[in-house]
Design an enzyme around this catalytic site. Sequence first.
Site, PDB file in Angstrom:
ATOM      1  N   GLU A 185       0.837   6.636  -6.902  1.00 46.96           N
ATOM      2  CA  GLU A 185      -0.277   7.590  -6.955  1.00 46.96           C
ATOM      3  C   GLU A 185       0.159   9.028  -6.989  1.00 46.96           C
ATOM      4  O   GLU A 185      -0.322   9.805  -7.758  1.00 46.96           O
ATOM      5  CB  GLU A 185      -1.437   7.251  -5.704  1.00 46.96           C
ATOM      6  CG  GLU A 185      -2.630   8.318  -5.819  1.00 46.96           C
ATOM      7  CD  GLU A 185      -3.194   8.263  -4.163  1.00 46.96           C
ATOM      8  OE1 GLU A 185      -3.250   9.332  -3.783  1.00 46.96           O
ATOM      9  OE2 GLU A 185      -3.551   7.136  -4.186  1.00 46.96           O
ATOM     10  N   LYS A 238       0.917  -1.262  -0.021  1.00 45.04           N
ATOM     11  CA  LYS A 238      -0.124   0.057   0.084  1.00 45.04           C
ATOM     12  C   LYS A 238       0.820   1.075  -0.001  1.00 45.04           C
ATOM     13  O   LYS A 238       0.429   2.316  -0.773  1.00 45.04           O
ATOM     14  CB  LYS A 238      -0.973  -0.008   1.203  1.00 45.04           C
ATOM     15  CG  LYS A 238      -1.989   1.229   1.348  1.00 45.04           C
ATOM     16  CD  LYS A 238      -2.831   1.360   0.116  1.00 45.04           C
ATOM     17  CE  LYS A 238      -3.943   2.331   0.348  1.00 45.04           C
ATOM     18  NZ  LYS A 238      -3.642   3.594   0.712  1.00 45.04           N
TER      19      LYS A 238
END
Length: 302
Positions: free
Chosen positions: A178, A171
């Site tokens: 991102e 993550k």
Amino acid sequence: MELGMIGLGRMGGNMLKKLAESGHTVVGFDLNPQNVKDAVAIGGKGANSVEDLLQKLKRPRNIWVMLPHGTPTTETIENIIDLAAKDDLIIDGGNSHYLDTMKLAEKCISNGVRFTDCGVSGGIWGLEVGYNLMIGGEEEDFKRMEPIYKSLAPANGYKYLGKHGAGHFVKMIHNALEYVMLQGIGEAFECLARSEFKLDLMQTADLWNNGSVVRCWLLELLVDSFTKDKDVLKKTAPFIDDSGTGRWTTEFAVQNSIPVPAMTTSLYERFASRIDERISSKIIAVLRNEFGGHPIKKEGNS
């Protein structure tokens, strides 16, 4: 399946709703009593403390912690450890640093409590389209919780990734990627906006999202934003926060001599966005004037 959910904010509250709609029994607790009332209104059961939540679950209990990383998560999990019974399972669904996760896992195991780390992506859209779940820990605990994961995620949207810490590590890297994608989109549209062609930015975003190599969900969201308010950019301050995951990725890369210039630059751009007055820029302007006679633009001049 029965689950306790601690932390009923934007993510936790929506996850509880999605699970309740799928037929699971979810007992929710949050420091904000209104969030607990909202959870009951959407099909969950309420608890007024961590202790109360544990008492309302059958053993072995499954407790999902959906809180901000750092002290809130660590203190809550340590509190649960003190109250838990053998084979109770704690799932940390926040953006915890994977090294902290590994330490918490060791503490849980030494106290007879089971532990899973679950990186969650999907944001406020997760309720509608499902959450992407990146899961670390013991595989038997993954299988134990699989009915919950299936209800939360879209098809192929959850995976067991390996030992404790793997979920939060993946993550962390996901969030750094991102950063890069957002930075690239931002820079591309700045070039478009500053060109001589008076381009319609929403039109271009929509165009690129139909058949082009760069089509993606982020461009869809950009089109949605322009559709809701064509003047959204004029109303938005150029301030970009960060959750910490980009910093951790950069630190990991430096420690392991991994070149990640795009990730590092995107992180630094976020820092730069928060500085109203760039002293460094003034220093450079002064020095250029000193060594080359380059003119200095005075404060307040257009």
